[in-house]
Design a protein around this motif. Structure first.
Motif, PDB file in Angstrom:
ATOM      1  N   ILE A  10     -32.969 -52.047  15.505  1.00 13.36           N
ATOM      2  CA  ILE A  10     -32.649 -52.921  14.373  1.00 13.36           C
ATOM      3  C   ILE A  10     -31.789 -52.130  13.406  1.00 13.36           C
ATOM      4  CG2 ILE A  10     -33.559 -54.258  12.444  1.00 13.36           C
ATOM      5  CD1 ILE A  10     -36.206 -54.453  14.082  1.00 13.36           C
ATOM      6  N   CYS A  11     -30.628 -52.664  13.090  1.00 13.45           N
ATOM      7  CA  CYS A  11     -29.750 -52.017  12.112  1.00 13.45           C
ATOM      8  C   CYS A  11     -29.467 -53.005  10.996  1.00 13.45           C
ATOM      9  CB  CYS A  11     -28.447 -51.566  12.779  1.00 13.45           C
ATOM     10  SG  CYS A  11     -27.293 -50.740  11.643  1.00 13.45           S
ATOM     11  N   ASP A  12     -30.039 -52.752   9.837  1.00 14.89           N
ATOM     12  CA  ASP A  12     -29.918 -53.676   8.709  1.00 14.89           C
ATOM     13  C   ASP A  12     -30.218 -52.908   7.431  1.00 14.89           C
ATOM     14  OD1 ASP A  12     -30.728 -55.845   6.717  1.00 14.89           O
ATOM     15  OD2 ASP A  12     -30.182 -57.075   8.449  1.00 14.89           O
ATOM     16  N   LYS A  15     -34.621 -53.531   3.894  1.00 19.00           N
ATOM     17  CA  LYS A  15     -35.887 -53.022   4.427  1.00 19.00           C
ATOM     18  C   LYS A  15     -36.852 -54.159   4.759  1.00 19.00           C
ATOM     19  CE  LYS A  15     -39.446 -49.523   3.414  1.00 19.00           C
ATOM     20  NZ  LYS A  15     -40.648 -50.361   3.590  1.00 19.00           N
ATOM     21  N   ARG A  18     -35.942 -55.771   8.010  1.00 19.74           N
ATOM     22  CA  ARG A  18     -36.297 -54.945   9.160  1.00 19.74           C
ATOM     23  C   ARG A  18     -37.791 -55.047   9.464  1.00 19.74           C
ATOM     24  NH1 ARG A  18     -33.398 -51.036   6.299  1.00 19.74           N
ATOM     25  NH2 ARG A  18     -35.212 -49.649   6.176  1.00 19.74           N
ATOM     26  N   GLU A  19     -38.599 -54.981   8.418  1.00 20.11           N
ATOM     27  CA  GLU A  19     -40.049 -55.042   8.605  1.00 20.11           C
ATOM     28  C   GLU A  19     -40.472 -56.377   9.202  1.00 20.11           C
ATOM     29  OE1 GLU A  19     -41.448 -54.251   4.689  1.00 20.11           O
ATOM     30  OE2 GLU A  19     -41.342 -52.055   4.909  1.00 20.11           O
ATOM     31  N   GLU A  40     -35.353 -48.282  13.992  1.00 24.22           N
ATOM     32  CA  GLU A  40     -34.675 -49.002  12.913  1.00 24.22           C
ATOM     33  C   GLU A  40     -33.765 -48.063  12.131  1.00 24.22           C
ATOM     34  OE1 GLU A  40     -37.082 -50.069   9.415  1.00 24.22           O
ATOM     35  OE2 GLU A  40     -38.828 -49.322  10.518  1.00 24.22           O
ATOM     36  N   SER A  42     -30.931 -48.083   8.627  1.00 20.63           N
ATOM     37  CA  SER A  42     -30.587 -48.819   7.416  1.00 20.63           C
ATOM     38  C   SER A  42     -29.082 -48.891   7.163  1.00 20.63           C
ATOM     39  CB  SER A  42     -31.265 -48.174   6.207  1.00 20.63           C
ATOM     40  OG  SER A  42     -30.841 -46.823   6.056  1.00 20.63           O
ATOM     41  N   CYS A  47     -26.995 -45.624  12.389  1.00 25.15           N
ATOM     42  CA  CYS A  47     -27.176 -46.200  13.724  1.00 25.15           C
ATOM     43  C   CYS A  47     -26.264 -45.522  14.743  1.00 25.15           C
ATOM     44  CB  CYS A  47     -26.899 -47.697  13.680  1.00 25.15           C
ATOM     45  SG  CYS A  47     -27.054 -48.545  15.274  1.00 25.15           S
ATOM     46  N   ASP A  60     -27.102 -56.412  11.652  1.00 25.33           N
ATOM     47  CA  ASP A  60     -26.628 -57.147  10.476  1.00 25.33           C
ATOM     48  C   ASP A  60     -25.102 -57.066  10.409  1.00 25.33           C
ATOM     49  OD1 ASP A  60     -26.599 -58.527   8.073  1.00 25.33           O
ATOM     50  OD2 ASP A  60     -26.980 -56.742   6.864  1.00 25.33           O
TER      51      ASP A  60
END
Length: 238
Positions: A10-12, A15, A18-19, A40, A42, A47, A60
């Motif tokens: 997950i790349c976003d 926070k 992502r959770e 994950e 941020s 990433c 994202d």
């Protein structure tokens, strides 16, 4: 019984998003008897610098610095087997986001239903991935996934199959290609050109490919091509 392990990234930059996505993915995998190994990040920079093994990337589009579009573009050169699901608050950059490894788009806030639909679509792509054997005029044969074909162009008595990294001359008519590939996201836009919508970022009076190559659409085919592309986009959306 061996449990299938799925490596998910997950790349976003949000926070909370992502959770929430982690909880939903874990619930989906629990219901389907799979083990999710989730990482994950941020930011796009984080990433790209840390990414190793990945099956599915929830990415994202709009992030500060390296955004999701650039992450996608770079990964298509380095991680050919990753399937990308874009998550976004907006739909105005979708044309930029299409690509060979982009499976679907999810509008935020994500739900179990939308994530499950994207995960199911990835599973179908993996199980139904089509391969094709291309024999060049020198007799050399190679097997490629059809997603690797960008476009096919008539070239005298041959057809030129343009892949991302090379071009192959094949003794096969465009009519034969059209019959074979039209159900698989390809469209004949001109007497001498068939494009793979996988690699198209814009369709109007012309077709603009992901590498900014431009092809004209014949006037008599324009309506059909635009309708086919609109349907392709709808099939990509959840």
């Amino acid at each position: 019984m061996k449990v299938e392990t799925v490596n998910i990234v997950i790349c976003d930059d949000e926070k909370l998003h992502r959770e929430k996505l982690i909880v939903i993915i874990q619930e989906y995998c629990k219901r389907h008897g799979k083990l999710a190994v989730i990482s994950e990040y941020s930011s796009g920079e984080e990433c790209l610098s840390a990414l190793r093994e990945v099956d599915i990337l929830f990415l994202d589009i709009d992030m500060e610095g390296i955004d999701g579009i650039e992450v996608k573009d770079r990964l298509e050169r380095t991680h050919e087997n990753v399937y990308i699901v874009f998550t976004t608050n907006y739909g105005n950059r979708m044309n930029e986001a299409f690509g060979m490894q982009v499976v679907s788009f999810i509008q935020k806030p994500v739900t179990l239903e939308t994530v499950a639909s994207a995960m199911d679509k990835v599973s179908k792509w993996i199980s139904k991935r089509d391969f094709i054997e291309l024999e060049g005029i020198g007799g050399k044969k190679n097997v490629f996934s059809i997603e690797q074909i960008c476009y096919i162009e008539a070239s005298n008595q041959y057809s030129k199959v343009a892949l991302r990294s090379e071009e192959i001359l094949v003794r096969k008519s465009l009519k034969a290609w059209e019959t074979e590939l039209s159900p698989k996201g390809f469209c004949r836009i001109h007497q001498s050109i068939i494009v793979n919508f996988f690699h198209v970022k814009e369709v109007g009076q012309k077709v603009i490919m992901e590498d900014n190559t431009v092809f004209p659409i014949s006037i008599r085919r324009r309506k059909a091509v635009n309708q086919a592309y609109s349907q392709y986009i709808k099939n990509m959306l959840l």
